[in-house]
Design an enzyme around this catalytic site. Structure first.
Site, PDB file in Angstrom:
ATOM      1  N   GLU A 204       0.828  -1.203   0.000  1.00  0.00           N
ATOM      2  CA  GLU A 204       0.000   0.000   0.000  1.00  0.00           C
ATOM      3  C   GLU A 204       0.865   1.257   0.000  1.00  0.00           C
ATOM      4  O   GLU A 204       0.590   2.221  -0.736  1.00  0.00           O
ATOM      5  CB  GLU A 204      -0.923   0.013   1.223  1.00  0.00           C
TER       6      GLU A 204
ATOM      7  N   TRP B 161      20.726 -34.159 -18.780  1.00  0.00           N
ATOM      8  CA  TRP B 161      19.563 -33.289 -18.900  1.00  0.00           C
ATOM      9  C   TRP B 161      18.455 -34.044 -19.624  1.00  0.00           C
ATOM     10  O   TRP B 161      18.640 -34.538 -20.730  1.00  0.00           O
ATOM     11  CB  TRP B 161      19.902 -32.024 -19.681  1.00  0.00           C
TER      12      TRP B 161
ATOM     13  N   ARG C  32      20.145 -18.861 -11.825  1.00  0.00           N
ATOM     14  CA  ARG C  32      21.190 -18.350 -12.713  1.00  0.00           C
ATOM     15  C   ARG C  32      20.613 -17.659 -13.945  1.00  0.00           C
ATOM     16  O   ARG C  32      21.279 -17.551 -14.965  1.00  0.00           O
ATOM     17  CB  ARG C  32      22.139 -19.500 -13.095  1.00  0.00           C
TER      18      ARG C  32
END
Length: 364
Positions: free
Chosen positions: A47, A166, A203
């Site tokens: 606020e 990955w 990152r």
């Protein structure tokens, strides 16, 4: 109100133990005067931020839309309810009442006593998703827990050899780093640390300073002083949860490096007590925690019903039944009448997909 909610998301993971609140101020003529969100580390409040940005001459008679009830107590700053009264705001629209015992309706009462029109409950469910961590910490003495996993199409997190590869593409990995930046804390276990040597930092360019506080379940303090976690203490704090009687040979070195060492009680199976870990994370001022861990810890958290939200990212790979699954240690003999989690969001990034599932409320 949806403008205020969108603004509140800019504060996620950045407000310490304060809630991520958004505020939008609309002038008497219907124009949007300003928006604001809780500042980094929790102050100033939303606020105050919005009113500071708005043209002072136009605040009288304006309407303030706030995602959480304005505070009514004096802490490091004066009450936001008093600030709204002083600026002659005519109406305050609130999404969620604040259950904090220092507020808990007192802000609403103070505004109404000053002649301000107050409406409560507008877009409450939407605002509550952003405030879920703060509300959970106040009502359950633990953070809101998000479990994040990255799996193949057949639900595996790694090939049988356990070596890190990955599974999802770079776009999805950037999404995960964004999630980290919006989390107060990140929880993992020593098995993941020894297998992957992760940093668990954010990152993304420009968001490096928003890395979460890191917590690791490490009963016997096996985290190496040479680990990426210890080497990146300048980026984010690290706490190791250990059991009583943990070997003391590495304890002094870890403490000297700046690692916080916290002893936890063990459960009936001799493992670190997960609820005690969650309570310690909440006591450290963390409203939200994201879990990035292997199958063992994941299975234990689900078994203890400590997961509030699932973020499941998935590639199109099929890597076979001898691979490592996302969850271990759970055995269901029958399907329940309805699922424990319900889909709340989904999408695609590159060739990968993601799902967000939230714990089903009793009303659903």
């Amino acid at each position: 109100m949806r403008v205020a909610i969108a603004e509140s998301r800019r504060a996620e993971g950045r407000t310490a133990d304060n809630p991520p609140v958004g505020c939008a101020i609309v002038g008497a003529a219907g124009q949007l005067l300003a928006v604001g969100h809780t500042a980094k580390a929790g102050r100033p409040h939303a606020e105050t931020e919005a009113m500071t940005k708005a043209p002072a001459a136009l605040l009288a008679g304006a309407t303030a839309y706030v995602t959480l009830e304005p505070c009514a107590h004096t802490g490091q700053t004066d009450p936001c309810a008093d600030a709204l009264i002083a600026r002659k705001i005519a109406r305050v629209v609130i999404a969620v009442a604040d259950p904090d015992k220092r507020v808990n309706g007192a802000g609403i009462d103070r505004l109404r006593a000053a002649g301000i029109t107050v409406d409560v409950g507008v877009c409450a469910a939407e605002a509550g998703r952003v405030l879920a961590g703060f509300l959970t910490r106040l009502t359950a003495s633990r953070p809101f827990v998000t479990w994040k996993t990255a799996t193949s199409l057949d639900g595996m997190i790694a090939l049988a050899d356990g070596h890190k590869r990955w599974l999802t593409g770079p776009q999805m990995r950037r999404y995960v780093h964004l999630l980290r930046s919006r989390s107060d804390a990140l929880l993992s276990a020593i098995g993941t640390v020894l297998a992957d040597d992760p940093e668990f930092t954010c990152r993304l360019p420009g968001l490096e300073a928003d890395s979460p506080a890191r917590f690791v379940l490490d009963a016997n303090l096996r985290t190496p002083g040479s680990s990426a976690l210890v080497k990146t203490l300048d980026r984010a704090p690290l706490t190791l949860f250990h059991q009583k009687g943990a070997p003391s040979d590495g304890m002094a070195a870890l403490a000297d490096a700046g690692v916080t060492l916290t002893e936890l009680p063990s459960d009936a199976d001799g493992r670190l007590n997960l609820l005690a870990a969650m309570q310690a994370i909440a006591a450290a001022g963390c409203n939200t925690v994201m879990v990035e861990a292997g199958a063992g810890l994941s299975g234990s958290l689900f078994s203890h019903d400590l997961i509030d939200r699932i973020v499941w990212t998935q590639s199109h790979h099929l890597i076979g039944g001898d691979a490592i699954p996302a969850i271990n240690g759970m055995s269901k003999l029958a399907l329940p009448d309805r699922t424990h989690y319900m889909l709340s969001d989904e999408g695609r990034l590159g060739d990968d997909r993601w799902l967000v599932l939230d714990r089903r409320s009793r009303e659903n």
